[in-house]
Design an enzyme around this catalytic site. Sequence first.
Site, mmCIF file in Angstrom:
data_model
loop_
_atom_site.group_PDB
_atom_site.id
_atom_site.type_symbol
_atom_site.label_atom_id
_atom_site.label_comp_id
_atom_site.label_asym_id
_atom_site.label_seq_id
_atom_site.Cartn_x
_atom_site.Cartn_y
_atom_site.Cartn_z
ATOM 1 N N ARG A 26 0.896 -1.537 -0.190
ATOM 2 C CA ARG A 26 -0.065 -0.058 0.017
ATOM 3 C C ARG A 26 0.461 1.375 0.363
ATOM 4 O O ARG A 26 0.720 2.546 -1.048
ATOM 5 C CB ARG A 26 -0.728 -0.256 1.631
ATOM 6 C CG ARG A 26 -2.266 -0.714 0.958
ATOM 7 C CD ARG A 26 -2.623 -1.662 2.144
ATOM 8 N NE ARG A 26 -4.128 -2.106 2.302
ATOM 9 C CZ ARG A 26 -3.460 -3.588 2.113
ATOM 10 N NH1 ARG A 26 -3.121 -4.231 2.400
ATOM 11 N NH2 ARG A 26 -5.098 -4.298 1.928
ATOM 12 N N GLY A 46 -1.377 -12.146 -4.722
ATOM 13 C CA GLY A 46 -3.005 -11.051 -4.739
ATOM 14 C C GLY A 46 -3.120 -10.359 -4.299
ATOM 15 O O GLY A 46 -3.990 -9.575 -4.866
ATOM 16 N N ASP A 77 -4.528 -15.243 7.375
ATOM 17 C CA ASP A 77 -2.913 -16.138 7.163
ATOM 18 C C ASP A 77 -2.860 -16.752 8.278
ATOM 19 O O ASP A 77 -1.874 -17.242 7.989
ATOM 20 C CB ASP A 77 -2.065 -14.123 6.508
ATOM 21 C CG ASP A 77 -2.745 -14.021 5.470
ATOM 22 O OD1 ASP A 77 -3.698 -14.876 4.733
ATOM 23 O OD2 ASP A 77 -2.174 -12.838 5.370
ATOM 24 N N ARG A 105 -5.637 -23.585 1.190
ATOM 25 C CA ARG A 105 -5.114 -23.871 2.800
ATOM 26 C C ARG A 105 -6.014 -24.928 3.283
ATOM 27 O O ARG A 105 -5.143 -25.810 4.706
ATOM 28 C CB ARG A 105 -4.591 -22.575 2.834
ATOM 29 C CG ARG A 105 -3.625 -22.166 2.116
ATOM 30 C CD ARG A 105 -3.364 -20.975 3.205
ATOM 31 N NE ARG A 105 -2.333 -20.426 2.541
ATOM 32 C CZ ARG A 105 -2.452 -18.504 2.308
ATOM 33 N NH1 ARG A 105 -2.570 -18.118 3.928
ATOM 34 N NH2 ARG A 105 -0.973 -17.983 1.894
HETATM 35 C C1 S3P Z 1 -4.355 -9.236 2.071
HETATM 36 C C2 S3P Z 1 -5.446 -9.618 2.356
HETATM 37 C C3 S3P Z 1 -5.691 -10.623 2.889
HETATM 38 C C4 S3P Z 1 -4.951 -11.652 3.251
HETATM 39 C C5 S3P Z 1 -3.702 -11.508 2.126
HETATM 40 C C6 S3P Z 1 -3.159 -10.212 2.601
HETATM 41 C C7 S3P Z 1 -4.120 -8.101 2.128
HETATM 42 O O1 S3P Z 1 -6.776 -11.866 2.069
HETATM 43 O O2 S3P Z 1 -4.873 -12.861 3.047
HETATM 44 O O3 S3P Z 1 -2.231 -11.765 2.596
HETATM 45 O O4 S3P Z 1 -3.075 -6.976 2.020
HETATM 46 O O5 S3P Z 1 -5.117 -7.087 2.231
HETATM 47 P P1 S3P Z 1 -7.664 -10.605 2.158
HETATM 48 O O6 S3P Z 1 -8.479 -10.346 2.263
HETATM 49 O O7 S3P Z 1 -8.537 -11.798 0.704
HETATM 50 O O8 S3P Z 1 -8.816 -12.193 2.711
#
Ligand code: S3P
Length: 435
Positions: free
Chosen positions: A27, A96, A315, A346
């Site tokens: 971010r 992701g 996590d 997972r």
């Molecule tokens: C994250 C949000 C989580 C987490 C990922 C990082 C983030 O995913 O599992 O490791 O930085 O916003 P989700 O919000 O999709 O569950």
Amino acid sequence: MGHTLLTNQRNLTGTIQVPGDKSISHRSLMFGAISEGKTVVDNLLFSEDCLHTLAALRQLGVPIQVDEAHQHVEVTGVGLDGLQATNQPLNMGNSGTSTRLLMGLLVNQPFPLTFVGDGSLSQRPLKRVTDPLQLMGAKFEENEGHLPITMAPSKGLSAITYKLPVASAQVKSAILLAAIQADQPSVLVEKTVTRDHTERMLQRFGGEIKREGLTLTVTPKPHLTGQHITVPGDFSSAAFFLVAGLLVPDSTLVLKNVGLNQTRTGLLKLLKCMGAVIEISERADDSEPTATLTVHQQALHRITVDANDVALAIDEIPLVALLATQATGQTVITGAEELRFKETDRIKTVSEELNKLGAHIAPTKDGMVIEGQTPLKVIGKQNVDSHGDHRIAMMLAVAALITEGQVDLQDAEAVAVSYPTFLTELERLCGGVIA
Ligand code: S3P
């Protein structure tokens, strides 16, 4: 590549400074890029995931100076209207967070953009992001909600009132980053509270966002101002050592400068319910709270974990499963179906891989049932596999510490996604000797 893990350990002792928080690192680079003026980031996480965000922003013409030895980065903000078109796809690797947040951040650009990722990322669902962005006016050429995805040049974004169908900070953040570029204020209703780093950082950079219960109202604010961000240590990385300290006989570990944002630290609440006492000292707060955590090995008992707990420890659930194998009684985890959409499924990888070490874990549709106080033991040598998932690799390395026998971890290099030096650090605390 296989890596022989340390097994049958005692007396894990030492002080650890975990690397910068992954969510906050992504971010700070993104907000820095779209702001006006310079953003200085100290203690940025230099891991594969964050480097994909950094490379994508550079590809879009954002000057970013990097001093990796000091985890120091300077981003020269170009503003949302200063990004440059690229005819190459943006490569998100395994990340992701890069994908979902950048899709929201870049959705209003006047040029097309294509996102690609590795095999794991290309299986993960993206309709949860493209659906709300389409409601705001975005157009995608998509592959049934998976990468590769191409976003068409924007014709302007409308505000949205949207109830999030999943508990996901990534989806929430994608919509918030688009909403600051919309024509009117947008309203988002979360399914349950998820990590709030985007909301905090938006305010820090000069944006306007209000929360009332689960409802967020965000005012369009495309012009933000560069900031100096010091990234706290990643709670999710610290969690592996917290659990190692709790499980390995005669251990005492001190974890310095760990981020303790309440929307991330659900594991601490679950540990308390299991009967663990973690000492918290040297508290500080600079946009994000931090503290030192001290942990000793101690006895644990069973718990039940539901959807609200899961969202605040999303996590860390693989570690909760490992803890539960050593707690008295049967632990039941429900409301964790989101685990099926992570870097691996997972629920499947945790139960299959820990069961190879002698655990008794039954996967369910939305969680796991874990039989407590099961000694972990293998006959001769046992291979376990991260399946390319960094958190599964690290959880298995912690599990091996309390396993009798020889354990080899396949695809150990997956740790580089969030904590490149994890195995070296763990081996340092164990005295560096492979049993
Ligand atoms: C994250 C949000 C989580 C987490 C990922 C990082 C983030 O995913 O599992 O490791 O930085 O916003 P989700 O919000 O999709 O569950």
